[in-house]
Design a protein around this motif. Structure first.
Motif, PDB file in Angstrom:
ATOM      1  N   ILE A  18       0.778  -1.236  -0.029  1.00  0.00           N
ATOM      2  CA  ILE A  18       0.261   0.013  -0.015  1.00  0.00           C
ATOM      3  C   ILE A  18       0.798   1.078  -0.163  1.00  0.00           C
ATOM      4  O   ILE A  18       0.506   2.286  -0.640  1.00  0.00           O
ATOM      5  CB  ILE A  18      -0.959  -0.017   1.229  1.00  0.00           C
ATOM      6  CG1 ILE A  18      -2.043  -1.193   1.096  1.00  0.00           C
ATOM      7  CG2 ILE A  18      -1.634   1.264   1.414  1.00  0.00           C
ATOM      8  CD1 ILE A  18      -2.636  -1.225   2.390  1.00  0.00           C
ATOM      9  N   VAL A  19       1.933   1.548   0.808  1.00  0.00           N
ATOM     10  CA  VAL A  19       2.646   2.446   1.031  1.00  0.00           C
ATOM     11  C   VAL A  19       3.581   2.436  -0.392  1.00  0.00           C
ATOM     12  O   VAL A  19       3.980   3.582  -0.708  1.00  0.00           O
ATOM     13  CB  VAL A  19       3.615   2.187   2.138  1.00  0.00           C
ATOM     14  CG1 VAL A  19       4.599   3.478   2.439  1.00  0.00           C
ATOM     15  CG2 VAL A  19       2.560   2.095   3.528  1.00  0.00           C
ATOM     16  N   ALA A  20       4.009   1.350  -0.698  1.00  0.00           N
ATOM     17  CA  ALA A  20       5.138   1.479  -1.873  1.00  0.00           C
ATOM     18  C   ALA A  20       4.419   1.952  -3.244  1.00  0.00           C
ATOM     19  O   ALA A  20       5.073   2.814  -3.834  1.00  0.00           O
ATOM     20  CB  ALA A  20       5.463  -0.021  -1.885  1.00  0.00           C
ATOM     21  N   ARG A  21       3.154   1.531  -3.166  1.00  0.00           N
ATOM     22  CA  ARG A  21       2.582   1.856  -4.429  1.00  0.00           C
ATOM     23  C   ARG A  21       1.914   3.101  -4.482  1.00  0.00           C
ATOM     24  O   ARG A  21       1.811   3.742  -5.642  1.00  0.00           O
ATOM     25  CB  ARG A  21       1.600   0.499  -4.898  1.00  0.00           C
ATOM     26  CG  ARG A  21       2.499  -0.756  -5.178  1.00  0.00           C
ATOM     27  CD  ARG A  21       1.454  -1.997  -5.194  1.00  0.00           C
ATOM     28  NE  ARG A  21       0.201  -2.069  -6.212  1.00  0.00           N
ATOM     29  CZ  ARG A  21      -0.327  -3.024  -6.430  1.00  0.00           C
ATOM     30  NH1 ARG A  21      -0.313  -4.119  -5.579  1.00  0.00           N
ATOM     31  NH2 ARG A  21      -1.382  -2.866  -7.253  1.00  0.00           N
ATOM     32  N   ARG A  54      -6.449   5.706   4.353  1.00  0.00           N
ATOM     33  CA  ARG A  54      -7.488   4.962   4.334  1.00  0.00           C
ATOM     34  C   ARG A  54      -7.086   3.550   4.313  1.00  0.00           C
ATOM     35  O   ARG A  54      -7.611   2.684   5.004  1.00  0.00           O
ATOM     36  CB  ARG A  54      -8.470   5.572   3.521  1.00  0.00           C
ATOM     37  CG  ARG A  54      -8.928   7.001   3.328  1.00  0.00           C
ATOM     38  CD  ARG A  54      -9.356   7.306   4.919  1.00  0.00           C
ATOM     39  NE  ARG A  54      -9.912   8.844   4.735  1.00  0.00           N
ATOM     40  CZ  ARG A  54     -10.402   9.522   5.829  1.00  0.00           C
ATOM     41  NH1 ARG A  54     -10.286   8.894   6.841  1.00  0.00           N
ATOM     42  NH2 ARG A  54     -10.788  10.690   5.768  1.00  0.00           N
ATOM     43  N   LEU A  55      -6.429   3.298   3.174  1.00  0.00           N
ATOM     44  CA  LEU A  55      -6.060   1.851   3.097  1.00  0.00           C
ATOM     45  C   LEU A  55      -5.106   1.135   3.987  1.00  0.00           C
ATOM     46  O   LEU A  55      -5.433   0.025   4.256  1.00  0.00           O
ATOM     47  CB  LEU A  55      -5.586   1.547   1.639  1.00  0.00           C
ATOM     48  CG  LEU A  55      -6.509   1.826   0.565  1.00  0.00           C
ATOM     49  CD1 LEU A  55      -5.784   1.429  -0.827  1.00  0.00           C
ATOM     50  CD2 LEU A  55      -7.602   0.937   0.531  1.00  0.00           C
ATOM     51  N   TYR A  59      -5.997  -2.034   6.041  1.00  0.00           N
ATOM     52  CA  TYR A  59      -5.182  -3.142   6.211  1.00  0.00           C
ATOM     53  C   TYR A  59      -4.840  -3.658   7.738  1.00  0.00           C
ATOM     54  O   TYR A  59      -4.845  -4.919   8.132  1.00  0.00           O
ATOM     55  CB  TYR A  59      -3.756  -2.698   5.759  1.00  0.00           C
ATOM     56  CG  TYR A  59      -2.765  -3.791   6.001  1.00  0.00           C
ATOM     57  CD1 TYR A  59      -2.462  -5.057   5.203  1.00  0.00           C
ATOM     58  CD2 TYR A  59      -1.723  -3.418   6.954  1.00  0.00           C
ATOM     59  CE1 TYR A  59      -1.607  -5.796   5.647  1.00  0.00           C
ATOM     60  CE2 TYR A  59      -0.845  -4.258   7.382  1.00  0.00           C
ATOM     61  CZ  TYR A  59      -0.523  -5.428   6.693  1.00  0.00           C
ATOM     62  OH  TYR A  59       0.539  -6.401   7.170  1.00  0.00           O
ATOM     63  N   LYS A  60      -4.986  -2.589   8.822  1.00  0.00           N
ATOM     64  CA  LYS A  60      -4.807  -2.915  10.164  1.00  0.00           C
ATOM     65  C   LYS A  60      -5.999  -3.513  10.559  1.00  0.00           C
ATOM     66  O   LYS A  60      -5.699  -4.547  11.465  1.00  0.00           O
ATOM     67  CB  LYS A  60      -4.569  -1.495  10.802  1.00  0.00           C
ATOM     68  CG  LYS A  60      -3.084  -0.901  10.643  1.00  0.00           C
ATOM     69  CD  LYS A  60      -3.301   0.291  11.324  1.00  0.00           C
ATOM     70  CE  LYS A  60      -1.784   0.962  11.221  1.00  0.00           C
ATOM     71  NZ  LYS A  60      -1.484   2.136  12.161  1.00  0.00           N
ATOM     72  N   SER A  61      -7.440  -3.376   9.907  1.00  0.00           N
ATOM     73  CA  SER A  61      -8.173  -4.135  10.444  1.00  0.00           C
ATOM     74  C   SER A  61      -8.318  -5.595   9.964  1.00  0.00           C
ATOM     75  O   SER A  61      -8.528  -6.599  10.461  1.00  0.00           O
ATOM     76  CB  SER A  61      -9.629  -3.473   9.867  1.00  0.00           C
ATOM     77  OG  SER A  61     -10.040  -2.327  10.436  1.00  0.00           O
ATOM     78  N   ASP A 212     -12.540 -11.427   1.273  1.00  0.00           N
ATOM     79  CA  ASP A 212     -13.223 -10.105   0.678  1.00  0.00           C
ATOM     80  C   ASP A 212     -12.211  -8.707   0.934  1.00  0.00           C
ATOM     81  O   ASP A 212     -12.214  -7.992   0.090  1.00  0.00           O
ATOM     82  CB  ASP A 212     -14.516 -10.054   1.106  1.00  0.00           C
ATOM     83  CG  ASP A 212     -15.453 -10.871   0.407  1.00  0.00           C
ATOM     84  OD1 ASP A 212     -15.066 -11.730  -0.304  1.00  0.00           O
ATOM     85  OD2 ASP A 212     -16.520 -10.999   0.933  1.00  0.00           O
ATOM     86  N   MET A 213     -11.547  -8.667   2.137  1.00  0.00           N
ATOM     87  CA  MET A 213     -10.987  -7.770   2.470  1.00  0.00           C
ATOM     88  C   MET A 213      -9.498  -7.413   1.578  1.00  0.00           C
ATOM     89  O   MET A 213      -9.175  -6.373   1.229  1.00  0.00           O
ATOM     90  CB  MET A 213     -10.470  -7.742   3.895  1.00  0.00           C
ATOM     91  CG  MET A 213     -11.503  -7.476   4.955  1.00  0.00           C
ATOM     92  SD  MET A 213     -11.098  -7.443   6.860  1.00  0.00           S
ATOM     93  CE  MET A 213     -12.336  -6.801   7.506  1.00  0.00           C
ATOM     94  N   GLU A 214      -9.003  -8.707   1.468  1.00  0.00           N
ATOM     95  CA  GLU A 214      -7.803  -8.779   0.409  1.00  0.00           C
ATOM     96  C   GLU A 214      -8.036  -8.329  -0.886  1.00  0.00           C
ATOM     97  O   GLU A 214      -7.333  -7.686  -1.482  1.00  0.00           O
ATOM     98  CB  GLU A 214      -7.398 -10.433   0.618  1.00  0.00           C
ATOM     99  CG  GLU A 214      -6.630 -10.772   1.738  1.00  0.00           C
ATOM    100  CD  GLU A 214      -5.894 -12.224   1.551  1.00  0.00           C
ATOM    101  OE1 GLU A 214      -6.187 -12.769   0.610  1.00  0.00           O
ATOM    102  OE2 GLU A 214      -5.337 -12.760   2.503  1.00  0.00           O
TER     103      GLU A 214
END
Length: 273
Positions: A18-21, A54-55, A59-61, A212-214
């Motif tokens: 998420i951070v990389a992209r 937000r993402l 991810y933390k959830s 679904d989260m993935e």
């Protein structure tokens, strides 16, 4: 052109896709294009700051639920070898499951809403809510049904955005237009094995919460990238650059960006001649 600087403000670093992209990659994709600094900053603030935050929350959830399942699975394995009363079955429970699921959907909707700011920046069109059905109608009227932006919005809205928004609305307005979201914790199946958490909207078939989260996080990242590419191609239609996907096995584990900028094939041919 002034450089952009990245400051670590989170416990989630660039080894996370998420951070990389959304941070590193979004900057790298803009570098070869002749964009003024304000435009670069505005695009980065949407992708690399607001949507990224937000993402990361999503991810933390997700990772909380994943780690709880792993922990409970270990406890189940240990209890099987040290059981005082074999007739008593303890059902493992993820205590904060509903809260994590609802927060995931809340942050998902906010991520899509924040992404809508790009339409204001590039097309001077304001969308206050993540109604991508309406954004599709606008794009179709503005650019035509076969335009790449129009087709992308239509495809993403129909395949996943609509469902995520409906699930969040079902939490926000229980029993309203979107209906109800049903979340099921871990259960004991007929084969005496425990099932992972599931959820469903109204009378849908139950789906895996983790899967679904993935899928959502994966789709959201790809949607952000696709939208940025469309924007850059619109700003510089005659650019000699194109975008190339890095094979997954070749990505840097410390910063797994997915895309890079390269010269279009015809320019390579010109150079070789």
């Amino acid at each position: 052109m002034e450089p952009m600087y990245l400051r670590k403000v989170s416990d989630i670093g660039t080894e996370n896709p998420i951070v990389a992209r959304l941070c590193v990659q979004s900057i790298d994709l803009m570098k070869p294009f002749n964009l003024d600094q304000k435009l670069q900053d505005d695009i980065y603030n949407v992708l690399g700051v607001n949507v990224k935050d937000r993402l990361v929350a999503c991810y933390k959830s997700y990772i909380y639920i994943y780690n709880e399942i792993i922990r409970l699975d270990k406890e189940i394995s240990l209890s099987k070898t040290d059981k005082v009363n074999p007739n008593i079955v303890e059902i493992p429970t993820i205590i904060d499951l509903n809260e994590k699921c609802e927060n995931f959907l809340y942050q998902s909707k906010l991520a899509l809403r924040d992404l809508c700011v790009l339409f204001k920046i590039i097309y001077n069109k304001t969308f206050d809510e993540p109604r991508f059905d309406k954004i599709y109608d606008w794009a179709k009227n503005e650019f035509g049904e076969n335009n790449s932006l129009t087709k992308m919005i239509k495809s993403d809205h129909d395949t996943w955005i609509r469902r995520v928004i409906s699930m969040r609305n079902a939490v926000e307005h229980r029993g309203g237009h979107s209906g109800d979201l049903h979340i099921t914790n871990m259960e004991l199946a007929p084969d005496n094995k425990f099932t992972w958490p599931k959820w469903r909207l109204n009378d849908e078939v139950n789906g895996s919460v983790l899967k679904d989260m993935e899928i959502y996080i994966y789709n959201m990242l790809a949607f952000c990238e696709d939208l940025q590419i469309v924007i850059l191609e619109r700003i510089s239609p005659d650019s000699p650059f194109t975008f190339v996907e890095i094979p997954e096995e070749e990505r840097d584990i410390n910063c797994p960006i997915r895309l890079k900028v390269s010269l279009k094939p015809e320019y390579f041919k010109g150079i070789s001649e």
